[in-house]
Design a protein around this motif. Sequence first.
Motif, mmCIF file in Angstrom:
data_model
loop_
_atom_site.group_PDB
_atom_site.id
_atom_site.type_symbol
_atom_site.label_atom_id
_atom_site.label_comp_id
_atom_site.label_asym_id
_atom_site.label_seq_id
_atom_site.Cartn_x
_atom_site.Cartn_y
_atom_site.Cartn_z
ATOM 1 N N HIS A 36 -16.343 104.862 -21.553
ATOM 2 C CA HIS A 36 -15.391 103.801 -21.241
ATOM 3 C C HIS A 36 -14.002 104.367 -20.948
ATOM 4 N N SER A 37 -13.482 105.192 -21.847
ATOM 5 C CA SER A 37 -12.138 105.749 -21.647
ATOM 6 C C SER A 37 -12.127 106.776 -20.522
ATOM 7 N N GLY A 38 -13.228 107.508 -20.381
ATOM 8 C CA GLY A 38 -13.300 108.493 -19.304
ATOM 9 C C GLY A 38 -13.260 107.842 -17.940
ATOM 10 N N LEU A 39 -14.033 106.773 -17.758
ATOM 11 C CA LEU A 39 -14.019 106.070 -16.482
ATOM 12 C C LEU A 39 -12.676 105.392 -16.229
ATOM 13 N N ALA A 40 -12.011 104.924 -17.302
ATOM 14 C CA ALA A 40 -10.678 104.344 -17.133
ATOM 15 C C ALA A 40 -9.686 105.403 -16.657
ATOM 16 N N PRO A 65 -8.007 105.988 -10.824
ATOM 17 C CA PRO A 65 -7.278 106.281 -9.567
ATOM 18 C C PRO A 65 -8.070 107.196 -8.640
ATOM 19 N N TRP A 66 -8.702 108.228 -9.207
ATOM 20 C CA TRP A 66 -9.509 109.166 -8.404
ATOM 21 C C TRP A 66 -10.705 108.441 -7.800
ATOM 22 N N GLY A 67 -11.390 107.632 -8.616
ATOM 23 C CA GLY A 67 -12.584 106.943 -8.139
ATOM 24 C C GLY A 67 -12.282 105.893 -7.090
ATOM 25 N N GLU A 68 -11.196 105.132 -7.276
ATOM 26 C CA GLU A 68 -10.864 104.077 -6.329
ATOM 27 C C GLU A 68 -10.482 104.642 -4.968
ATOM 28 N N GLN A 69 -9.888 105.846 -4.946
ATOM 29 C CA GLN A 69 -9.534 106.467 -3.662
ATOM 30 C C GLN A 69 -10.787 106.836 -2.876
ATOM 31 N N ARG A 70 -11.865 107.127 -3.575
ATOM 32 C CA ARG A 70 -13.066 107.627 -2.917
ATOM 33 C C ARG A 70 -14.110 106.546 -2.632
ATOM 34 N N MET A 71 -14.164 105.503 -3.467
ATOM 35 C CA MET A 71 -15.186 104.484 -3.260
ATOM 36 C C MET A 71 -14.632 103.070 -3.189
ATOM 37 N N GLY A 72 -13.317 102.920 -3.375
ATOM 38 C CA GLY A 72 -12.699 101.602 -3.310
ATOM 39 C C GLY A 72 -12.703 100.915 -4.664
ATOM 40 N N PRO A 73 -11.741 99.980 -4.886
ATOM 41 C CA PRO A 73 -11.604 99.326 -6.190
ATOM 42 C C PRO A 73 -12.822 98.513 -6.609
ATOM 43 N N ARG A 74 -13.425 97.768 -5.667
ATOM 44 C CA ARG A 74 -14.559 96.910 -6.031
ATOM 45 C C ARG A 74 -15.771 97.734 -6.470
ATOM 46 N N LEU A 75 -16.132 98.733 -5.690
ATOM 47 C CA LEU A 75 -17.299 99.544 -6.010
ATOM 48 C C LEU A 75 -17.087 100.302 -7.307
ATOM 49 N N TYR A 76 -15.854 100.774 -7.527
ATOM 50 C CA TYR A 76 -15.598 101.504 -8.772
ATOM 51 C C TYR A 76 -15.666 100.564 -9.970
ATOM 52 N N ARG A 77 -15.204 99.317 -9.817
ATOM 53 C CA ARG A 77 -15.307 98.344 -10.900
ATOM 54 C C ARG A 77 -16.782 98.049 -11.218
ATOM 55 N N ILE A 78 -17.615 97.967 -10.181
ATOM 56 C CA ILE A 78 -19.043 97.750 -10.392
ATOM 57 C C ILE A 78 -19.657 98.942 -11.123
ATOM 58 N N LEU A 79 -19.278 100.155 -10.728
ATOM 59 C CA LEU A 79 -19.761 101.357 -11.413
ATOM 60 C C LEU A 79 -19.334 101.345 -12.872
ATOM 61 N N PHE A 80 -18.079 100.984 -13.110
ATOM 62 C CA PHE A 80 -17.550 100.905 -14.470
ATOM 63 C C PHE A 80 -18.383 99.939 -15.311
ATOM 64 N N LEU A 104 -21.512 98.892 -14.693
ATOM 65 C CA LEU A 104 -22.892 99.346 -14.815
ATOM 66 C C LEU A 104 -23.058 100.411 -15.894
ATOM 67 N N VAL A 105 -21.987 101.146 -16.161
ATOM 68 C CA VAL A 105 -22.030 102.157 -17.214
ATOM 69 C C VAL A 105 -21.652 101.553 -18.567
ATOM 70 N N SER A 106 -20.551 100.788 -18.597
ATOM 71 C CA SER A 106 -20.003 100.295 -19.866
ATOM 72 C C SER A 106 -20.833 99.176 -20.483
ATOM 73 N N LEU A 107 -21.264 98.202 -19.668
ATOM 74 C CA LEU A 107 -21.952 97.042 -20.230
ATOM 75 C C LEU A 107 -23.274 97.393 -20.915
ATOM 76 N N PRO A 108 -24.147 98.197 -20.299
ATOM 77 C CA PRO A 108 -25.382 98.554 -21.015
ATOM 78 C C PRO A 108 -25.121 99.278 -22.329
ATOM 79 N N LEU A 109 -24.126 100.167 -22.347
ATOM 80 C CA LEU A 109 -23.786 100.867 -23.587
ATOM 81 C C LEU A 109 -23.286 99.892 -24.638
ATOM 82 N N ALA A 110 -22.488 98.906 -24.204
ATOM 83 C CA ALA A 110 -21.978 97.900 -25.134
ATOM 84 C C ALA A 110 -23.119 97.044 -25.689
ATOM 85 N N VAL A 111 -24.073 96.688 -24.823
ATOM 86 C CA VAL A 111 -25.219 95.876 -25.269
ATOM 87 C C VAL A 111 -26.042 96.643 -26.300
ATOM 88 N N VAL A 112 -26.273 97.926 -26.053
ATOM 89 C CA VAL A 112 -27.016 98.758 -27.004
ATOM 90 C C VAL A 112 -26.276 98.809 -28.344
#
Length: 238
Positions: A25-29, A33-48, A50-58
């Motif tokens: 969570h903190s690493g992706l946060a 800036p690096w991720g949004e420059q390469r894949m855009g804000p929306r796609l990076y938010r979706i990636l965030f 997809l990683v954070s929510l399953p971990l939170a559910v577990v």
Amino acid sequence: MGFSSWLSSSHFVMIGLLLGFAIAHSGLAALRPWGEQRMGPRLYRILFALVSLPLAVVLIIYFFNHRYDGLQLWQVQGVPGIQSLVWVLSAISFLFLYPATFNLLEIAAIQKPQVHLFETGIIRITRHPQMVGQVIWCIAHTLWVGTSFTLLTSVGLVLHHLFAVWHGDKRMQRRYGEAFEVAKARTSVIPFWAILQGRQSLKWEEFVRPAYLGVTVFILLLWWAHPLLIAATGNVNW
């Protein structure tokens, strides 16, 4: 009771789950800036998500299934008024955990996600409402359950959110510079501290927003569905 007889493996599994979630969570946060420059804000938010929510559910499922593991440190569930106190604290915690100052459409990536420098609504009470909400939630649930496993989980969650306070301020300072320093001087991490010092004032009209109504409805639904959630997680054999 011997030390090894109550220190179950679930304690160490929870430490690992908490560390994994905090790093992801903190690493992706930090990489935003690096991720949004390469894949855009929306796609990076979706990636965030997809990683954070399953971990939170577990984390949530594992906590529910093992909350009574370990040593029973205290037992206050039969004390008059404790259940009501726990429910009130839990409701308050969600008002901080999901503040209406955040744009829900951006969180869902329907609108373009942005980093906002807020100084309104619940931010007038505390600059880091999610940390405050997490602390209140942990106090309520640790009080109610009273086991070493729940205490361990709460300590881990609070430590992660305290780190997030420092990490969040650092990222905001890097992005906004002097503007953040001005906002920081008018707000506080400790709830109501800036207001008590005269650096900030409450404007109750800022809380009259549909999003706050939505959070209130969510709290009521959670209260109603809480037994169902516990029963559902109990069917997951983790």
